[in-house]
Enzyme design. Structure first.
Site, short mmCIF file in Angstrom:
data_model
loop_
_atom_site.label_atom_id
_atom_site.label_comp_id
_atom_site.label_asym_id
_atom_site.label_seq_id
_atom_site.Cartn_x
_atom_site.Cartn_y
_atom_site.Cartn_z
CB SER A 15 50.48 -1.39 2.10
OG SER A 15 50.97 -2.48 1.86
NE ARG A 16 55.34 -3.17 3.41
CZ ARG A 16 53.78 -4.13 3.79
NH1 ARG A 16 53.71 -4.86 2.68
NH2 ARG A 16 53.34 -3.97 4.56
CE LYS A 38 47.14 -11.38 2.91
NZ LYS A 38 47.76 -12.57 2.76
CG ASP A 70 43.88 -12.15 -0.17
OD1 ASP A 70 44.57 -11.90 -1.39
OD2 ASP A 70 44.30 -12.93 0.35
CE1 TYR A 164 58.03 -13.96 -9.46
CE2 TYR A 164 60.03 -13.85 -10.64
CZ TYR A 164 58.84 -13.14 -10.03
OH TYR A 164 58.66 -11.98 -10.02
#
Length: 273
Positions: A15-16, A38, A70, A164
């Protein structure tokens, strides 16, 4: 005809940011794009929704479909793949873009954030790729690009944020593993990682946005992805790419168009040359 004409991409977290930039790069060349994300309604601090992203894809010349879901949920991922098959007849490309980051020291990192990174980064990459595999096998030039780094076993990066690092290297290991497992299937599994910080919402949230001027635009990752997707599966299978190196191989050495100033900040896992 462009090698992207009627080629169908499924992009997670599209979405971005980088995911949307890759989707637009493919759309400009005639691709079909299914975006799994989402964000169905405008977010107070983040730009765009999955629906505005699809509108951008169509404005760029491609065909787009939004799937609100999701990447951690098997049923949502399957729905995204089923949507691609229903609307466009199959899946040719998977972009494993969705990712979560938390870099707190181990003693300050919550179990919730640990689970979030493992679920989105590793589980999400596994679920989407697995769901698409039956259709990727049928594609004449299938590809899976996972936005994950080359494996840098420097103690600096291993110790900087172990959880991470584990989640991102997990994505890389899945890609390398699939490259070997499906070596004869005609699917190009590769990883792509930015040389420098990229001006996304995640970077905007760091240091109160002061790093954005030293970050390159998401289009550099999009252009590198397009270059990878323009190659044959056998050429890219099992490779881990850095965006600037991909573009240099293609003859583009002047990267000033992507911003970042004279000394853009090197990204995580990238050592000084």
């Amino acid at each position: 005809m462009s090698p992207f004409t009627d080629r169908t991409l499924v992009v997670s977290g599209g979405s971005r940011g980088i995911g949307l930039a890759i989707a637009l790069g493919a759309a400009r060349r005639g691709a079909n794009v299914v975006l799994l994300a989402k964000t169905a309604e405008p977010h107070p601090t983040l730009p765009g929704t999955v629906h505005t992203a699809v509108a951008d894809v169509e404005a760029a010349g491609g065909k787009g479909v939004a799937v609100v879901g999701d990447v951690r949920k098997e049923e949502d991922v399957q729905r995204a793949v089923d949507t691609a098959v229903e609307h466009f007849g199959g899946v040719d490309v998977v972009i494993n873009n969705a990712s979560a980051i938390a870099t707190e020291p181990t003693e300050q990192l919550s179990a919730k954030k640990f689970d979030l990174m493992m679920d989105i980064n590793v589980r999400g990459t596994f679920l989407l790729t697995k769901a698409a595999l039956p259709y990727l096998r049928k594609s004449p030039n299938a590809a899976v690009i996972t936005l994950a780094p080359p494996l840098n076993m420097s103690p600096h990066w291993l110790g900087a944020h172990p959880t991470y690092t584990l989640s991102k290297y997990g994505m890389t290991l899945l890609s390398l593993g699939w490259a070997a497992e499906y070596a004869d299937a005609g699917i190009g599994f590769s990883c792509l990682w930015p040389e420098t910080y990229v001006a996304t919402s995640a970077v905007a949230n760091l240091a109160e946005g002061t790093l954005m001027s030293s970050s390159r635009s998401p289009e550099i990752m999009a252009d590198a992805a397009i270059e990878i997707l323009s190659r044959r599966a056998g050429e890219v299978n099992g490779q881990c790419y850095i965006d600037s190196a991909v573009l240099a191989e293609a003859g583009m050495t002047d990267l000033t168009r992507y911003g970042g100033g004279d000394s853009p900040i090197l990204d995580i896992f990238v050592d000084k040359s």
